[in-house]
Design an enzyme around this catalytic site. Structure first.
Site, PDB file in Angstrom:
ATOM      1  N   ARG A  87      54.919  43.787  24.994  1.00  0.00           N
ATOM      2  CA  ARG A  87      55.275  43.825  26.415  1.00  0.00           C
ATOM      3  C   ARG A  87      56.739  43.505  26.652  1.00  0.00           C
ATOM      4  O   ARG A  87      57.222  43.664  27.758  1.00  0.00           O
ATOM      5  CB  ARG A  87      54.446  42.767  27.142  1.00  0.00           C
ATOM      6  CG  ARG A  87      53.432  43.309  28.101  1.00  0.00           C
ATOM      7  CD  ARG A  87      52.802  42.108  28.771  1.00  0.00           C
ATOM      8  NE  ARG A  87      51.963  42.442  29.871  1.00  0.00           N
ATOM      9  CZ  ARG A  87      50.683  42.772  29.783  1.00  0.00           C
ATOM     10  NH1 ARG A  87      50.104  42.885  28.629  1.00  0.00           N
ATOM     11  NH2 ARG A  87      49.995  42.997  30.865  1.00  0.00           N
ATOM     12  N   ARG A 126      39.717  46.336  41.275  1.00  0.00           N
ATOM     13  CA  ARG A 126      39.100  46.334  39.936  1.00  0.00           C
ATOM     14  C   ARG A 126      38.062  45.209  39.820  1.00  0.00           C
ATOM     15  O   ARG A 126      38.268  44.102  40.278  1.00  0.00           O
ATOM     16  CB  ARG A 126      40.190  46.128  38.881  1.00  0.00           C
ATOM     17  CG  ARG A 126      39.648  45.842  37.484  1.00  0.00           C
ATOM     18  CD  ARG A 126      40.634  46.136  36.414  1.00  0.00           C
ATOM     19  NE  ARG A 126      41.821  45.306  36.474  1.00  0.00           N
ATOM     20  CZ  ARG A 126      42.906  45.525  35.712  1.00  0.00           C
ATOM     21  NH1 ARG A 126      42.929  46.530  34.855  1.00  0.00           N
ATOM     22  NH2 ARG A 126      43.953  44.734  35.819  1.00  0.00           N
ATOM     23  N   ARG A 161      39.053  39.497  38.321  1.00  0.00           N
ATOM     24  CA  ARG A 161      39.973  38.696  37.514  1.00  0.00           C
ATOM     25  C   ARG A 161      40.888  37.839  38.389  1.00  0.00           C
ATOM     26  O   ARG A 161      41.332  38.286  39.433  1.00  0.00           O
ATOM     27  CB  ARG A 161      40.840  39.619  36.646  1.00  0.00           C
ATOM     28  CG  ARG A 161      40.285  39.831  35.261  1.00  0.00           C
ATOM     29  CD  ARG A 161      40.990  40.918  34.513  1.00  0.00           C
ATOM     30  NE  ARG A 161      42.447  40.841  34.534  1.00  0.00           N
ATOM     31  CZ  ARG A 161      43.249  41.698  33.899  1.00  0.00           C
ATOM     32  NH1 ARG A 161      42.718  42.679  33.184  1.00  0.00           N
ATOM     33  NH2 ARG A 161      44.545  41.580  33.962  1.00  0.00           N
ATOM     34  N   ARG A 172      53.110  40.210  38.636  1.00  0.00           N
ATOM     35  CA  ARG A 172      52.989  40.993  37.391  1.00  0.00           C
ATOM     36  C   ARG A 172      53.954  42.178  37.412  1.00  0.00           C
ATOM     37  O   ARG A 172      54.538  42.533  36.380  1.00  0.00           O
ATOM     38  CB  ARG A 172      51.545  41.483  37.208  1.00  0.00           C
ATOM     39  CG  ARG A 172      50.631  40.359  36.753  1.00  0.00           C
ATOM     40  CD  ARG A 172      49.188  40.621  37.105  1.00  0.00           C
ATOM     41  NE  ARG A 172      48.558  41.639  36.288  1.00  0.00           N
ATOM     42  CZ  ARG A 172      47.368  42.156  36.548  1.00  0.00           C
ATOM     43  NH1 ARG A 172      46.675  41.743  37.594  1.00  0.00           N
ATOM     44  NH2 ARG A 172      46.852  43.061  35.751  1.00  0.00           N
TER      45      ARG A 172
HETATM   46  P1  ADP Z   1      47.448  44.074  32.677  1.00  0.00           P
HETATM   47  O1  ADP Z   1      47.991  44.971  31.598  1.00  0.00           O
HETATM   48  O2  ADP Z   1      46.572  44.805  33.622  1.00  0.00           O
HETATM   49  O3  ADP Z   1      48.516  43.263  33.340  1.00  0.00           O
HETATM   50  P2  ADP Z   1      46.270  42.342  30.651  1.00  0.00           P
HETATM   51  O4  ADP Z   1      44.830  42.050  30.570  1.00  0.00           O
HETATM   52  O5  ADP Z   1      46.878  43.174  29.573  1.00  0.00           O
HETATM   53  O6  ADP Z   1      46.479  42.994  32.074  1.00  0.00           O
HETATM   54  O7  ADP Z   1      47.118  40.979  30.703  1.00  0.00           O
HETATM   55  C1  ADP Z   1      46.774  39.938  31.578  1.00  0.00           C
HETATM   56  C2  ADP Z   1      47.782  38.790  31.452  1.00  0.00           C
HETATM   57  O8  ADP Z   1      47.762  38.271  30.099  1.00  0.00           O
HETATM   58  C3  ADP Z   1      49.255  39.163  31.663  1.00  0.00           C
HETATM   59  O9  ADP Z   1      49.630  39.166  33.032  1.00  0.00           O
HETATM   60  C4  ADP Z   1      49.946  38.035  30.888  1.00  0.00           C
HETATM   61  O10 ADP Z   1      49.937  36.819  31.576  1.00  0.00           O
HETATM   62  C5  ADP Z   1      49.065  37.881  29.668  1.00  0.00           C
HETATM   63  N1  ADP Z   1      49.484  38.787  28.566  1.00  0.00           N
HETATM   64  C6  ADP Z   1      48.769  39.811  28.050  1.00  0.00           C
HETATM   65  N2  ADP Z   1      49.458  40.426  27.074  1.00  0.00           N
HETATM   66  C7  ADP Z   1      50.645  39.773  26.962  1.00  0.00           C
HETATM   67  C8  ADP Z   1      51.786  39.939  26.160  1.00  0.00           C
HETATM   68  N3  ADP Z   1      51.864  40.908  25.234  1.00  0.00           N
HETATM   69  N4  ADP Z   1      52.839  39.089  26.328  1.00  0.00           N
HETATM   70  C9  ADP Z   1      52.789  38.123  27.245  1.00  0.00           C
HETATM   71  N5  ADP Z   1      51.739  37.914  28.046  1.00  0.00           N
HETATM   72  C10 ADP Z   1      50.668  38.718  27.927  1.00  0.00           C
END
Ligand code: ADP
Length: 217
Positions: A87, A126, A161, A172
């Protein structure tokens, strides 16, 4: 062994697409969001730290996430599909170093593109299955379950969620807009990079993804 990556904004449909792709192509689904939510629900040390960060729509720090991912990759032999990782540019670089050090090949990097204007409604509407082993994803308007509040697949209750509120979504998107381009730029010049139009029905997006993965998975 190869790792494939799905990229895209919150609510772009990565999770839905990943669930379909892993079935179709026998991939191992690695969602950092799911791994972190599991840590939160089990109350592990990382989970305790991550809980408030995630609920506020902020990113968990790179070292923690990289550590979780690399631990999951150790000992893995099948092809993996990442959903929600990397990310940040730092995560992309660290993953690149890790893959090289382990002799693991980078497969496809597929960006699911959706205009920002439609994302909030997707996220706020969602609902997800509360049974982590199922994790089916619904939407109150566009993909409602047959019985309100109940998962069609396993009968467990559906939940909203903690970060799928308007407020957390906005935060986000702020994080996404800060981190996405530098991270995606890391891959865009490479031959593995593809993009698909995610502003269509899930089955149509899946069709496009199948074509891409059929040729390259
Ligand atoms: P979305 O892609 O819909 O935002 P996710 O389920 O992938 O939802 O992620 C939910 C939360 O988990 C993010 O907003 C963050 O807080 C954390 N998170 C997930 N993946 C990462 C990552 N690669 N790096 C940092 N935080 C992460």
């Amino acid at each position: 062994m190869r790792v494939h990556i799905l990229l895209g904004a919150p609510g772009c449909g990565k999770g839905t697409a990943a669930k379909q792709l892993v079935q179709q192509f026998a991939l191992i689904h690695l969602s950092t969001g799911d791994i972190l939510r599991d840590a939160v629900s089990k109350g592990t040390e990382i989970g305790l730290r991550a809980k408030a960060i995630m609920a506020a729509g902020k990113l968990v720090d790179d070292d923690t996430v990289n550590g979780l991912v690399f631990a999951r990759l150790q000992g893995e032999t099948g092809n993996v599909l990442f959903d929600g990782y990397p990310r940040t540019l730092q995560q992309a670089e660290a993953l690149g170093d890790f893959l090289s050090s382990q002799g693991i090949e980078l497969g496809l990097v597929v960006d699911i593109e959706v205009p920002e204007s439609v994302l909030e409604a997707r996220v706020v509407g969602r609902r997800v299955c509360s049974n982590a082993d199922c994790g089916a994803i619904y939407h109150l308007q566009s993909m409602p379950p047959k019985v309100e509040g109940v998962c069609d697949k396993c009968g467990s209750s559906l939940k909203h969620r903690a970060d799928d509120t308007s407020e957390a979504f906005n935060s986000r998107m702020v994080e996404f807009n800060k981190t996405f381009q530098p991270m995606a730029g890391f891959y865009k010049a490479g031959t593995q990079y593809r993009n698909v139009d995610g502003n269509r029905k899930p089955d149509q997006v899946f069709e496009s993804l199948i074509q891409i993965f059929k040729e390259h998975a």
